[in-house]
Design a protein around this motif. Structure first.
Motif, PDB file in Angstrom:
ATOM      1  N   CYS A   1       4.182  -1.612   3.894  1.00  0.00           N
ATOM      2  CA  CYS A   1       3.076  -0.574   4.676  1.00  0.00           C
ATOM      3  C   CYS A   1       3.997   0.178   5.388  1.00  0.00           C
ATOM      4  O   CYS A   1       4.814  -0.316   6.272  1.00  0.00           O
ATOM      5  CB  CYS A   1       1.899  -1.009   5.021  1.00  0.00           C
ATOM      6  SG  CYS A   1       0.352   0.050   5.081  1.00  0.00           S
TER       7      CYS A   1
ATOM      8  N   ARG B   1      -4.258   7.166  -2.778  1.00  0.00           N
ATOM      9  CA  ARG B   1      -4.686   6.117  -1.727  1.00  0.00           C
ATOM     10  C   ARG B   1      -6.163   5.701  -1.603  1.00  0.00           C
ATOM     11  O   ARG B   1      -6.382   4.767  -1.128  1.00  0.00           O
ATOM     12  CB  ARG B   1      -4.031   6.650  -0.308  1.00  0.00           C
ATOM     13  CG  ARG B   1      -2.526   6.587  -0.380  1.00  0.00           C
ATOM     14  CD  ARG B   1      -2.069   7.276   0.974  1.00  0.00           C
ATOM     15  NE  ARG B   1      -0.610   7.072   1.189  1.00  0.00           N
ATOM     16  CZ  ARG B   1       0.314   7.509   0.877  1.00  0.00           C
ATOM     17  NH1 ARG B   1       0.029   8.777   0.098  1.00  0.00           N
ATOM     18  NH2 ARG B   1       1.654   7.301   0.935  1.00  0.00           N
TER      19      ARG B   1
ATOM     20  N   TYR C   1      -7.366   1.648  -1.372  1.00  0.00           N
ATOM     21  CA  TYR C   1      -8.132   0.615  -0.467  1.00  0.00           C
ATOM     22  C   TYR C   1      -9.406   0.287  -1.065  1.00  0.00           C
ATOM     23  O   TYR C   1      -9.967  -0.640  -0.800  1.00  0.00           O
ATOM     24  CB  TYR C   1      -8.010   1.695   0.850  1.00  0.00           C
ATOM     25  CG  TYR C   1      -6.884   1.799   1.338  1.00  0.00           C
ATOM     26  CD1 TYR C   1      -6.166   0.883   1.758  1.00  0.00           C
ATOM     27  CD2 TYR C   1      -6.220   3.011   1.273  1.00  0.00           C
ATOM     28  CE1 TYR C   1      -4.749   0.664   2.418  1.00  0.00           C
ATOM     29  CE2 TYR C   1      -4.890   3.117   1.853  1.00  0.00           C
ATOM     30  CZ  TYR C   1      -4.146   2.143   2.214  1.00  0.00           C
ATOM     31  OH  TYR C   1      -2.995   2.230   2.800  1.00  0.00           O
TER      32      TYR C   1
ATOM     33  N   CYS D   1       0.767  -1.316   0.075  1.00  0.00           N
ATOM     34  CA  CYS D   1      -0.039  -0.098   0.103  1.00  0.00           C
ATOM     35  C   CYS D   1       0.914   1.317   0.077  1.00  0.00           C
ATOM     36  O   CYS D   1       1.937   1.121   0.023  1.00  0.00           O
ATOM     37  CB  CYS D   1      -0.905  -0.015   1.417  1.00  0.00           C
ATOM     38  SG  CYS D   1      -0.098  -0.206   2.891  1.00  0.00           S
TER      39      CYS D   1
ATOM     40  N   GLU E   1      -2.249   3.992   7.344  1.00  0.00           N
ATOM     41  CA  GLU E   1      -2.319   2.813   6.313  1.00  0.00           C
ATOM     42  C   GLU E   1      -2.367   1.543   6.849  1.00  0.00           C
ATOM     43  O   GLU E   1      -3.077   0.539   6.306  1.00  0.00           O
ATOM     44  CB  GLU E   1      -1.532   3.235   5.159  1.00  0.00           C
ATOM     45  CG  GLU E   1      -1.652   4.410   4.503  1.00  0.00           C
ATOM     46  CD  GLU E   1      -0.536   4.542   3.415  1.00  0.00           C
ATOM     47  OE1 GLU E   1      -0.987   4.056   2.244  1.00  0.00           O
ATOM     48  OE2 GLU E   1       0.364   5.165   3.475  1.00  0.00           O
TER      49      GLU E   1
END
Length: 519
Positions: A329, A243, A247, A226, A334
Motif C-alpha cells: 500500500c 478503489r 475496499y 491495494c 489507503e
C-alpha cells in the motif's frame, strides 16, 4: 345460522386433539401375514471417517532454528561488533557453536578447542541482513514467462496460493543476494491481486527443494495489495475497476471468511454433542445387554463436516490471529482505510509494504503497532508513488515505529546495507537523530519482527541463531563488502572463494567448458 355441535361430539373432538392419533394402537398384522420384519439397527455412522486421511505434516518447532549439528565452532575476534540490540563492542569477540551464538562481547572470550578462529581486526560484524519483501525464486533468473510464478492473476482473491510452491531454490539470483550479506528473506506473491496468497520465509541460500531452505518455525504470512495494481490488472477483467470496489471486496472477503469460521464453530459444537450422545448410547446399550435385554438405542445422524475451502481457510486463520498480514500500500488514505477494515473485521496488520506516504499517518500506525517496509529513495515511478520522500523511514523511526528498508528488487537486495545508509543520511540531513544502531535495525531486527522470527534472529545476542556477516569495513560505507556470511553457524558465503554457482549455472558452465575444450 350456525348450529352448535352436540356436546358429545365436542368432547370427542377435544379428546382427539389432546391425545392425537399417536394414542391409537398399532394395527395388528392381518391373520396369516408372515412376511419378515426388518430387525437391523442402523450404525452410528461418522462422516469424518469417510474422508481420506493422508500424511499430516507436523510444523517445525521454532527452536529448530537454533540447532545445527553440522555447524562447527567459529570464533571471530578483534572486530567491531554491531549487535543491533543497542550494544557495540570495539575489538570484541563473538563465538558461534552448533548453530547458535554462545558468546558476544568484549575480548578475549572463551574459545572452544576445535574452533575456527577468524581475525576480525579492522572488520565489522553485524547480524545477517533480512529482506522483508523479495520476489527472488518466484521471479527467478533468467527472466522468462516460464519463470513467472509470483502472481496468480486469475482472480482478485487467491488467498489459497502459496509462494512456497512457486519458489525455485536454484534461482541464480540467490547467491548474489547472499554475497550482499542477506541471510533471510520473506518471499511474497506479487501485487496483482487484492489477496495474493501466502508468503514464504527462507534462508538465503540455494537448495534442492523449498523445504531445504524454509526458515525453521517461521509463522505463516499472507500478502495483500491495494491501490493501482489490482485495479489495473482486473479493471477490464470483471473488476475491481476502482478503489471503491477494492475496499468493498476486502470487506466482502473477510465477511465471507467470518461466516465460514462460524459454520466451522457450529459444526464443532454439533459434533461434540453428537459424540456425547453416541457415548451415552453405548453406555445404555451395555446396561441393557447386561440385563439380558435385546435392542439398542436408535442412532442419531451425525452432522456433516463443512467443506474445506482453502481460500477461506487462509482468511479465517487471519481472523484468528494465526497469520501475519503483509499489505502492499502506498497512499496515506489507503493505508488508513486498510487499518479501518482490520478494526471492523477484527484482525491485526503486521506491516505495510512500500508505504511511501506512511510518514503522513505514522502516529496512527505506531499506535496500532504496525511496521512499515519501505525504500530509501524510490518514488515517482507511478502516481501513487509520487509523494514518497527519502526521510520516510527516519520520520517513522523518530515517532517510535518499526521501519525496515526492503529491496523488492533482485539488484537492490545485493546492497541493502547501502540502502539503509542512504536512508540514514537522508534522515540526518533533515535533522532527525537516528543512531547507527537504529539504522542497522532497519535491515536486521525490525524485519525479523515483521517476519515473526525476532525471538531467534535479527540481533547478535547469546542464545540467538548464528546468522552473522563479517564486513570489510563499516557496513554503512559504500566501499565495504560482505567478506563472510554465516547462516545457522555454517559459512554460506566466503568472498575469497567466490559465490558457489547454482545447479542451473553449473550445468551451463560445464557445457561451455566442454565445447571450448573440443575446439
Amino acid at each position: 345460522m350456525l348450529r352448535r355441535p352436540p356436546l358429545a361430539a365436542s368432547v370427542c373432538a377435544l379428546a382427539f386433539l389432546a391425545c392425537g392419533p399417536a394414542t391409537r394402537p398399532t394395527p395388528a398384522a392381518p391373520p396369516g401375514d408372515d412376511r419378515p420384519r426388518l430387525d437391523v439397527t442402523d450404525a452410528w455412522a461418522d462422516p469424518e471417517g469417510d474422508r481420506p486421511r493422508g500424511l499430516v505434516r507436523s510444523p517445525v518447532a521454532r527452536q529448530a532454528a537454533l540447532i545445527n549439528p553440522m555447524a562447527k565452532p567459529i570464533v571471530i575476534r578483534g572486530a567491531t561488533i554491531l549487535t543491533a540490540s543497542g550494544a557495540r563492542h570495539d575489538g570484541g569477540v563473538i563465538v558461534l557453536d552448533g548453530g547458535a551464538i554462545t558468546y558476544v562481547g568484549p575480548g578475549p572470550g572463551e574459545v572452544p578447542a576445535d574452533a575456527t578462529v577468524i581475525d576480525g581486526t579492522g572488520k565489522f560484524v553485524t547480524p545477517g541482513i533480512i529482506d522483508a519483501h523479495s520476489h527472488l525464486g518466484v521471479y527467478p533468473a533468467p527472466s522468462a514467462n516460464a519463470h513467472y510464478d509470483g502472481n496468480e492473476a486469475v482472480a482478485p482473491n487467491t488467498a489459497y496460493a502459496r509462494a512456497e510452491y512457486g519458489y525455485l531454490p536454484q534461482d541464480p539470483q540467490i547467491p548474489r543476494a547472499l554475497a550482499g550479506g542477506v541471510t533471510t528473506a520473506l518471499i511474497l506473491p506479487g501485487s496483482a491481486n487484492l489477496i495474493g496468497g501466502h508468503g514464504f520465509t527462507v534462508q538465503m541460500r540455494p537448495g534442492v527443494t523449498a523445504d531445504d531452505v524454509a526458515f525453521p518455525g517461521a509463522p505463516p504470512t499472507v500478502k495483500m495489495a491495494c491501490g493501482e495494481n489490482p485495479k489495473r490488472v482486473y479493471g477490464e477483467k470483471g473488476g475491481p475497476q476502482t478503489r471503491m470496489a477494492e475496499y468493498a471486496a476486502f470487506r466482502a472477503a473477510f465477511h465471507e471468511a467470518a461466516a465460514y469460521a462460524a459454520k466451522q464453530a457450529a459444526y464443532r459444537r454439533q459434533r461434540a454433542a453428537w459424540e456425547h450422545k453416541r457415548a451415552r448410547a453405548a453406555e445404555l446399550d451395555a446396561a441393557h445387554a447386561a440385563a439380558g435385554k435385546r435392542g439398542a438405542v436408535e442412532p442419531v445422524a451425525a452432522p456433516e463436516p463443512v467443506a474445506v475451502d482453502l481460500k477461506l481457510e487462509t482468511l479465517a486463520a487471519v481472523l484468528r490471529g494465526e497469520v501475519l498480514v503483509q499489505i502492499h500500500c502506498y497512499r496515506a488514505g489507503e493505508i488508513a482505510e486498510m487499518v479501518d477494515i482490520s478494526e471492523e473485521l477484527g484482525f491485526q496488520i503486521r506491516s505495510f509494504h512500500h508505504a511511501l506516504e506512511a510518514y503522513k499517518v505514522r502516529e496512527r500506525l505506531v499506535d496500532h503497532g504496525i511496521a512499515i517496509n519501505t525504500w530509501a529513495d524510490w518514488w515517482g515511478f507511478k502516481l501513487e508513488a509520487f509523494d514518497g520522500i527519502p526521510e520516510n523511514a527516519g520520520l517513522f523511526t523518530e515517532s517510535g515505529g518499526r521501519a525496515t528498508i526492503h529491496s523488492d528488487s533482485s539488484v537492490g537486495i545485493q546492497r541493502l546495507n547501502q540502502e539503509a545508509a542512504k536512508a540514514l543520511a537522508s534522515a540526518r540531513a533533515a535533522g532527525l537523530r537516528i543512531t547507527d544502531d537504529e539504522a542497522l535495525r532497519w535491515i536486521t531486527a525490525n524485519p525479523a519482527w515483521v517476519l515473526g522470527i525476532d525471538d531467534v534472529t535479527g540481533t547478535l545476542e547469546a542464545g540467538k541463531r548464528a546468522d552473522v556477516v563479517v564486513w570489510s569495513g563499516d557496513p554503512f560505507s559504500v566501499y565495504s563488502k560482505a567478506e563472510l556470511v554465516v547462516i545457522s553457524g555454517e559459512v554460506a558465503y566466503d568472498r575469497a572463494a567466490g559465490p558457489a554457482p547454482t545447479d542451473y549455472e553449473l550445468g551451463n558452465s560445464a557445457r561451455e567448458r566442454a565445447v571450448k575444450e573440443t575446439r
